[in-house]
Design an enzyme around this catalytic site. Sequence first.
Site, PDB file in Angstrom:
ATOM      1  N   LYS A 220      80.160  49.810 -24.969  1.00 46.79           N
ATOM      2  CA  LYS A 220      79.140  49.687 -26.017  1.00 46.79           C
ATOM      3  C   LYS A 220      79.622  48.666 -27.050  1.00 46.79           C
ATOM      4  O   LYS A 220      79.653  47.482 -26.772  1.00 46.79           O
ATOM      5  CB  LYS A 220      78.858  51.072 -26.610  1.00 46.79           C
ATOM      6  CG  LYS A 220      78.164  51.964 -25.575  1.00 46.79           C
ATOM      7  CD  LYS A 220      77.998  53.400 -26.021  1.00 46.79           C
ATOM      8  CE  LYS A 220      77.254  54.172 -24.920  1.00 46.79           C
ATOM      9  NZ  LYS A 220      77.428  55.623 -25.028  1.00 46.79           N
ATOM     10  N   ARG A 364      64.656  52.645 -29.621  1.00 49.10           N
ATOM     11  CA  ARG A 364      65.968  52.509 -30.247  1.00 49.10           C
ATOM     12  C   ARG A 364      66.380  51.039 -30.270  1.00 49.10           C
ATOM     13  O   ARG A 364      66.343  50.364 -29.250  1.00 49.10           O
ATOM     14  CB  ARG A 364      66.976  53.330 -29.431  1.00 49.10           C
ATOM     15  CG  ARG A 364      68.310  53.473 -30.066  1.00 49.10           C
ATOM     16  CD  ARG A 364      69.195  54.384 -29.244  1.00 49.10           C
ATOM     17  NE  ARG A 364      69.565  53.752 -27.974  1.00 49.10           N
ATOM     18  CZ  ARG A 364      70.599  54.132 -27.232  1.00 49.10           C
ATOM     19  NH1 ARG A 364      71.345  55.149 -27.602  1.00 49.10           N
ATOM     20  NH2 ARG A 364      70.887  53.505 -26.106  1.00 49.10           N
TER      21      ARG A 364
HETATM   22  C1  LIG Z   1      77.623  56.333 -23.947  1.00 48.07           C
HETATM   23  C2  LIG Z   1      78.135  57.694 -24.210  1.00 48.07           C
HETATM   24  C3  LIG Z   1      78.917  58.360 -23.264  1.00 48.07           C
HETATM   25  C4  LIG Z   1      79.164  57.704 -21.957  1.00 48.07           C
HETATM   26  O1  LIG Z   1      79.859  58.463 -21.035  1.00 48.07           O
HETATM   27  P1  LIG Z   1      80.239  57.801 -19.633  1.00 48.07           P
HETATM   28  O2  LIG Z   1      81.231  58.721 -19.069  1.00 48.07           O
HETATM   29  O3  LIG Z   1      80.748  56.423 -19.907  1.00 48.07           O
HETATM   30  O4  LIG Z   1      79.005  57.705 -18.812  1.00 48.07           O
HETATM   31  C5  LIG Z   1      79.411  59.613 -23.594  1.00 48.07           C
HETATM   32  N1  LIG Z   1      79.140  60.171 -24.785  1.00 48.07           N
HETATM   33  C6  LIG Z   1      78.377  59.551 -25.710  1.00 48.07           C
HETATM   34  C7  LIG Z   1      78.107  60.198 -27.024  1.00 48.07           C
HETATM   35  C8  LIG Z   1      77.845  58.305 -25.442  1.00 48.07           C
HETATM   36  O5  LIG Z   1      77.088  57.685 -26.339  1.00 48.07           O
END
Ligand SMILES: *Cc1c(COP(=O)(O)O)cnc(C)c1O
Length: 405
Positions: A220, A364
């Site tokens: 991200k 969003r």
């Molecule tokens: C994007 C996100 C994840 C991503 O988990 P992955 O194991 O990479 O799929 C987890 N928790 C939050 C709060 C997120 O925003």
Amino acid sequence: MMTLDEARARDAADPLRAFRARFTLPEGVIYLDGNSLGPLPVSTPAVLAEMAGQQWGTRLIRGWNEGWFDAPTRIGDKIARLVGAAPGEVLACDSTSANLYKLVVAALRLAPGRRVVVSEAGNFPTDLHIAEGAVQAVPGAELRVVPRRQLAEAITDETALVLLTHVHYQTAERFDMAAWTARAHAAGALILWDLSHSAGAVPIDLNGCGADLAVGCGYKYLNGGPGAPAWLFVAARHQAALTNPVSGWMGHAAPFAFEDGYAPAPGIRRWLSGTPPILGLAALEAGVDLLLQADMAAIAAKSAALFDVLADIGDALGLDCASPRDAALRGSHIGFRHEDAYALCQALIERQVIGDFRTPDILRLGITPLYLGFEDVVRAGHIIADVLASGAWRARRFAVRQAVT
Ligand SMILES: *Cc1c(COP(=O)(O)O)cnc(C)c1O
């Protein structure tokens, strides 16, 4: 509403302006989804080519002694600087989901008298799914998921772990990390913060808040690429007592002694399980290196200013803002509620304004100050206005309703 001329003047005076050229962004696209998948840093393809062509291609297995073995801790130490942790407290590894599992199970095992994991209804789905699976791995353990307004009373002397996502993925609401950490500690519980929507977006001081555990995402705001390795944080004071339930050889004290029995590595390395993905880590490191050159306070200030521009546009168009107006209470995206948010989002993507839809009714828009300018958000506002006013949009809305029902 801000005019294009005003926006250009703001951009010209922006201390982060030079970072835009450090990202590869397709011509004509206004990218408002960097909170979901960060764009490609200009430096990353060369890093990947060198990693594959030189390191893998010519050094072969010798690479493990030439930087690969240390990559999870080296990159972890860099991420530590973004989140207020000390060297040796952060490890780049696995996915956020896998890291959640390891830490939730470990926290439950640390407090055998306490059986309950408390989390928030509407938390990011994987956090709740993983917690559900993790409590099944520990005899007697239980997951209690309650709405935000009931969280405080749900944290009791039965609570082993409070599992919260710092910035909500839909509304961008942000928990007060220091206050909720103190609340968990007052009840004798540990707290695990998911910083997926926070790291690289808002200033974070894990140690200043006395946080116990944290996880975060690499793809991200860290711009590590699709499916980039994630990271985890274990406060130094807990490192000797907590052990990794996915006790693989890479987290062993002596992986190359090839012993039958498991003995955890002394520091943060024990949170490794299998062999680290070196190609993915290389791309993550390029993204983190770029972010470390920017001033987090400048990022936060510009995020707040860009938010205000988008919120004004939303007000003028009659959109319902689901995000807190006070910058201290939110992360770095804005959610607008709209009964046809999905169709609106699709219509915007067709016009090269890329945001995303979160069910049931949120449009969003991510605010990523390293590469977004004031002109971008003002232009996005013009396109949103245009789409909302257009007949094509109404036809599309009808078609989507037909498809859904
Ligand atoms: C994007 C996100 C994840 C991503 O988990 P992955 O194991 O990479 O799929 C987890 N928790 C939050 C709060 C997120 O925003």
